[in-house]
Design an enzyme around this catalytic site. Structure first.
Site, mmCIF file in Angstrom:
data_model
loop_
_atom_site.group_PDB
_atom_site.id
_atom_site.type_symbol
_atom_site.label_atom_id
_atom_site.label_comp_id
_atom_site.label_asym_id
_atom_site.label_seq_id
_atom_site.Cartn_x
_atom_site.Cartn_y
_atom_site.Cartn_z
ATOM 1 N N ASP A 72 6.024 -7.684 5.923
ATOM 2 C CA ASP A 72 6.160 -8.853 5.058
ATOM 3 C C ASP A 72 7.222 -8.636 3.982
ATOM 4 O O ASP A 72 8.029 -9.524 3.710
ATOM 5 C CB ASP A 72 4.818 -9.160 4.356
ATOM 6 C CG ASP A 72 3.866 -9.909 5.281
ATOM 7 O OD1 ASP A 72 4.309 -10.345 6.369
ATOM 8 O OD2 ASP A 72 2.688 -10.031 4.919
ATOM 9 N N LYS A 99 8.388 0.841 5.420
ATOM 10 C CA LYS A 99 7.246 1.636 4.986
ATOM 11 C C LYS A 99 5.957 1.102 5.562
ATOM 12 O O LYS A 99 5.761 -0.104 5.566
ATOM 13 C CB LYS A 99 7.154 1.569 3.455
ATOM 14 C CG LYS A 99 5.920 2.187 2.858
ATOM 15 C CD LYS A 99 5.222 1.266 1.856
ATOM 16 C CE LYS A 99 4.547 0.092 2.542
ATOM 17 N NZ LYS A 99 3.678 -0.689 1.660
ATOM 18 N N THR A 100 5.076 1.895 6.016
ATOM 19 C CA THR A 100 3.653 1.629 6.198
ATOM 20 C C THR A 100 3.005 2.741 6.999
ATOM 21 O O THR A 100 3.540 3.187 7.995
ATOM 22 C CB THR A 100 3.320 0.285 6.879
ATOM 23 O OG1 THR A 100 1.908 0.217 7.080
ATOM 24 C CG2 THR A 100 3.954 0.139 8.252
ATOM 25 N N ILE A 101 1.843 3.177 6.534
ATOM 26 C CA ILE A 101 1.108 4.185 7.296
ATOM 27 C C ILE A 101 0.524 3.585 8.563
ATOM 28 O O ILE A 101 0.162 4.307 9.479
ATOM 29 C CB ILE A 101 -0.048 4.822 6.486
ATOM 30 C CG1 ILE A 101 -1.143 3.803 6.155
ATOM 31 C CG2 ILE A 101 0.452 5.503 5.229
ATOM 32 C CD1 ILE A 101 -2.479 4.440 5.827
ATOM 33 N N ASP A 102 0.420 2.250 8.605
ATOM 34 C CA ASP A 102 -0.271 1.604 9.721
ATOM 35 C C ASP A 102 0.476 1.729 11.050
ATOM 36 O O ASP A 102 -0.114 1.558 12.110
ATOM 37 C CB ASP A 102 -0.499 0.118 9.432
ATOM 38 C CG ASP A 102 -1.397 -0.097 8.230
ATOM 39 O OD1 ASP A 102 -1.972 0.886 7.739
ATOM 40 O OD2 ASP A 102 -1.514 -1.252 7.784
ATOM 41 N N GLY A 111 0.808 -1.222 0.000
ATOM 42 C CA GLY A 111 0.000 0.000 0.000
ATOM 43 C C GLY A 111 0.838 1.268 0.000
ATOM 44 O O GLY A 111 1.959 1.290 0.512
ATOM 45 N N ARG A 134 1.117 -5.922 -4.842
ATOM 46 C CA ARG A 134 1.031 -6.767 -3.657
ATOM 47 C C ARG A 134 1.524 -8.201 -3.881
ATOM 48 O O ARG A 134 1.374 -9.058 -3.021
ATOM 49 C CB ARG A 134 -0.400 -6.768 -3.122
ATOM 50 C CG ARG A 134 -0.824 -5.395 -2.610
ATOM 51 C CD ARG A 134 -2.115 -5.423 -1.835
ATOM 52 N NE ARG A 134 -2.494 -4.079 -1.412
ATOM 53 C CZ ARG A 134 -2.138 -3.517 -0.267
ATOM 54 N NH1 ARG A 134 -1.397 -4.182 0.601
ATOM 55 N NH2 ARG A 134 -2.509 -2.292 0.033
#
Lengths: 553, 553
Positions: free
Chosen positions: B176, B202-205, B81, B145
């Protein structure tokens, strides 16, 4: 922490006034313009406003202040939906009032017009006002939707005014509120109360616009806020390349907000209600128009896009308006109870099928079941369909899906179609006002006080030449009656300010119409990003594309 | 116009590097730290990564560059994402690569890991890169993905690498993707391909976080974007004083995003999935907790508020997870067809009632009918319930409404309750990166190249001390294996980077827990406003409250 760092920083922003108001209170004088008459129905409007009709337009200019020295006690109310910059109107009004005489008083009546009727108010002080400078929201005194329009209400307002020694009332609101300001001004003049009334043009919807109101305040900030998130979604669509986003935008009924956002973000599709009405388009035709873009893009592998949909769209679709009218008729009075008593949706559907004309049933039958049920199950207190709740973003996503299935079966479409839907509205009404709205609103308030000080009533605070730098803005006043005509409202002829719809021969729509084929086919997204309050002037100080196009020389 | 004024202005922003990387390529040398071991399951991880396990942590410092001069051909991919700042990782990587030797080559493989397998790439040039500096989105090369995890895939990647003479691959992705980067690095080392592999977090989560990753990039910008619109809605709620807004926020499964937004905006209610799981809360208990706030406020006339709900919430509710598991079981295999053949929802409901345990039926029966139907009708390709589609903002609005009706009947609640619901996610993933994310990402990319140049593989580009000014950031690398443990995934023991959930004894949650009673009862809203890229440092350069609290001395 009790306030954000941005809020703290914004307190020290110094809103820009029009050049003619920058020389200090002592150096502001009135320049008389021509007498005015209403845009239509002159005789009728004149008869309704014998004391306030036909006055001169005025502007302010540099010169010795010749206004009468008297203590001013001014009441202010915020009316209707929130719009960014409302606080700055109050701040501008307060600053001009206190700069004129520190003994002048500003009372804020709470919760909208009802505050004036219930005499619920707060007296403004420096300390209080300073908490609201250049901030969003209407929380300074709240707002409300009570309409101030009946003689009994006016009598109460007169009592309240007398009690506080009010010399003037400033009404910050939309077209209806400004209409009511004119009526109240006439009442106050006719009854020799000595209370002046001044209006200020507010609404994010952009439909309070005419030759005297270049733009209503809040439209700039709200559309920039929506355009920020639309642009972010466009960039997401263009990165992930797997979703079509259907985005509904607030702003009934006119499509100004949606059109402005389209000019700022260049989406693949933008529906404009006024065009749909002019072309008498059906839901099916609109869906086909969107499906054309999806198909062209999808057939070359671009299975993504963005479509903007104005909140009021369905009301502009003739066949849908007809359907709504039939449903309202079908469930009128006790028939609602009868309908609700039917045990299952299947039974209800049979009832509907029997009750609607074949034409309307044809429209009803293509709607997604969720929307079918909503039309019949979620009704307002008068039993009418709640048009504003219709999820038209989901409606069109579904209709387009069906169109594409047909095309795929016919072999003319080979793409994939996955959708995500959004609705933006509440996100933009209370944003920190842009520099433009901060300046414009402060100027409107400051200017409103100068109108009061010079004894005007029934005037709208007018600031114009807005696509130029603030230095060159023109400040003055216009009799509200000048903007009025007679319209049929709830079975009565009423003097009102006409709501401005998007003009199909206006520059903003024409620009859009010239470019939309390219935007639909290619990916021409623009990413405006978040509103900036600091930084390069071209980023921070420009107002809307709508205004730039309308005022382009 | 082809780009926005902000995009043009952002091109000239000069991202800040950590002080130790600011002296020019010739003055960057390696300082060795201690050898590492994995956070758990050391023997198993070591056995799986014989060539890359146990290496030293390293940092960079000022000193003569002792790296071997060789032509570098680096491939880069974006995985998963979108997160704001991805473009700057690529720009930093490119700038360091070209500053080291202008003959070095950077290839961007398109559409995520599949680009590497399909050999779909673009060679980066100054002109190309300059269009993406300090911009949001992953549109520079797209993302995808596809998981890069099998030996046949690695064999193809080896062929592609050989064809281009790749010396290194940089994988920009989440937990992952970084796990897979470590596995690929081991494969490349074991097969003496000469290809190094470096990961970037990376990740906005916000769930890719551990003692070596202070924050993943994008979290700062995304949470600021959501907090902007949440704050605007809070201000609207506090102005109109007539709606409760239920706002769902992206970021499965962990509640980091929602918690950070709560710290920035101080809403009345913020649900945290990890707490719900720890306390084994039921839907009814959660609804009661929200209803408590609504009632206290409503009973004194404050019929408005804001509740934040993490996207993953329902998965943390034990009884709901059980319900989902039973539904998946109930519709497994051919039973779906049998279910779909039932003619009406009433028939389907009877089938459900017969199939679920009494306990799960009790949960199912209190759900709004729209959500009941969704659970059974909208299923993923494997026939499973699509948990991410559950409109939990509507679910809780409905459950709370029912609770309040009970309280009103019992005479303990006298307010009014009208709700509006929102979901924010796609709005934040592609925003223009904040100054923090612009700097952090550029540093991660620049640093990734220095790791390549010094011959490291299986390392994560690590930049730390992030709550301090960029000058004081620490740049270096950490073997990815250090962050791994063995977890059961799809029935197999796998070496993975552990997903970080919100820690209930961590400083961010504790701060929230200490203040929430006051926030629930009073109106303590904070209005952060739009992300600012220019202007006062305290507005523009601060990172998240989460990081500030975690790193508070």
């Amino acid at each position: 922490m009790t306030i954000s760092t941005l809020q703290k920083a914004r307190y020290s922003y110094n809103p820009k006034l029009p050049g003619m108001l920058r020389n200090g209170i002592a150096e502001i004088c009135v320049k008389n313009g021509a007498p005015t008459e209403s845009v239509a129905d002159q005789e009728k409007i004149k008869a309704l406003f014998p004391n306030t009709y036909g006055k001169n337009e005025i502007t302010f200019q540099k010169g010795a202040n010749t206004s009468t020295a008297k203590k001013q006690v001014v009441g202010v109310i915020l009316s209707g939906g929130q719009a960014p910059g409302g606080h700055n109107v109050v701040c501008g009004l307060y600053d001009a009032l206190k700069a004129t005489d520190k003994d002048n008083v500003l009372l804020g009546f709470k919760g909208g017009p009802s505050g004036l009727i219930e005499d619920d108010y707060i007296e403004m002080t420096d300390e209080f006002i300073d908490q609201y400078r250049n901030t969003g929201g209407f929380d300074i005194i709240g707002s409300g939707r009570t309409k101030l329009e009946t003689v009994p209400q006016f009598e109460i307002v007169t009592e309240v005014a007398k009690k506080h020694g009010l010399t003037a009332i400033v009404i910050i609101g939309g077209d209806d509120s400004n209409t009511n300001a004119a009526v109240l001004a006439e009442y106050m003049a006719a009854h020799n109360t000595g209370v002046q009334v001044i209006g200020c043009p507010k609404t994010i919807d952009g439909d309070l616009k005419n030759e005297d109101i270049e733009t209503s305040f809040g439209f700039d900030t709200a559309t920039k806020t929506y355009s920020e998130v639309i642009g972010n979604i466009e960039r997401d669509a263009n990165s992930a390349k797997k979703y079509w986003h259907f985005i509904k935008l607030m702003g009934r009924s006119a499509s100004h907000v949606t059109l402005e956002c389209a000019l700022q973000t260049q989406p693949n599709i933008c529906l404009v209600g006024e065009e749909v009405a002019a072309k008498k388009q059906s839901l099916s035709e609109i869906a086909d128009q969107i499906a054309d873009s999806v198909a062209v893009r999808g057939n070359r592998g671009d299975n993504f896009g963005v479509a903007l949909i104005p909140e009021g769209i369905v009301e502009f679709v003739p066949e849908f308006s007809k359907l709504i009218a039939e449903i309202n008729e079908l469930l009128a009075g006790e028939k609602t109870e009868q309908f609700n008593a039917l045990p299952s949706w299947d039974d209800k559907y049979a009832f509907i099928e029997k009750g609607l004309t074949a034409e309307s049933m044809a429209v009803f039958s293509i709607l997604p079941v969720g929307i079918q049920q909503q039309l019949f199950l979620e009704r307002d207190p008068h039993g009418n369909v709640q048009v504003s709740l219709i999820e038209s973003e989901k409606l069109f996503a579904e209709l387009v899906k069906n169109k594409l299935a047909e095309r795929a079966a016919a072999g003319t479409y080979t793409g994939k179609f996955s959708t995500l839907t959004h609705f933006f509205g509440y996100e933009g009404r209370c944003a920190f006002p842009s520099n433009f709205d901060s300046d414009y609103c402060y100027s409107l308030g400051y200017n409103a006080f100068m109108l009061i000080q010079y004894g005007f009533t029934g005037y709208l605070s007018k600031v114009s030449n807005l696509s130029a730098p603030a230095e060159e803005w023109v400040a003055g006043g216009m009799p509200i009656t000048k903007m009025m005509n007679i319209e049929r409202r709830n079975g009565e002829d009423k003097p009102v300010i006409r709501k401005a719809l998007v003009e199909l021969d206006g520059a903003p729509f024409k620009y859009f119409a010239e470019h939309r084929a390219k935007w639909a086919d290619e990916t021409c997204f623009l990413y405006p990003g978040a509103i900036q309050y600091y930084g390069p002037a071209e980023v921070c100080d420009a107002t809307t594309k709508t205004l730039a196009l309308e005022q382009a020389k």
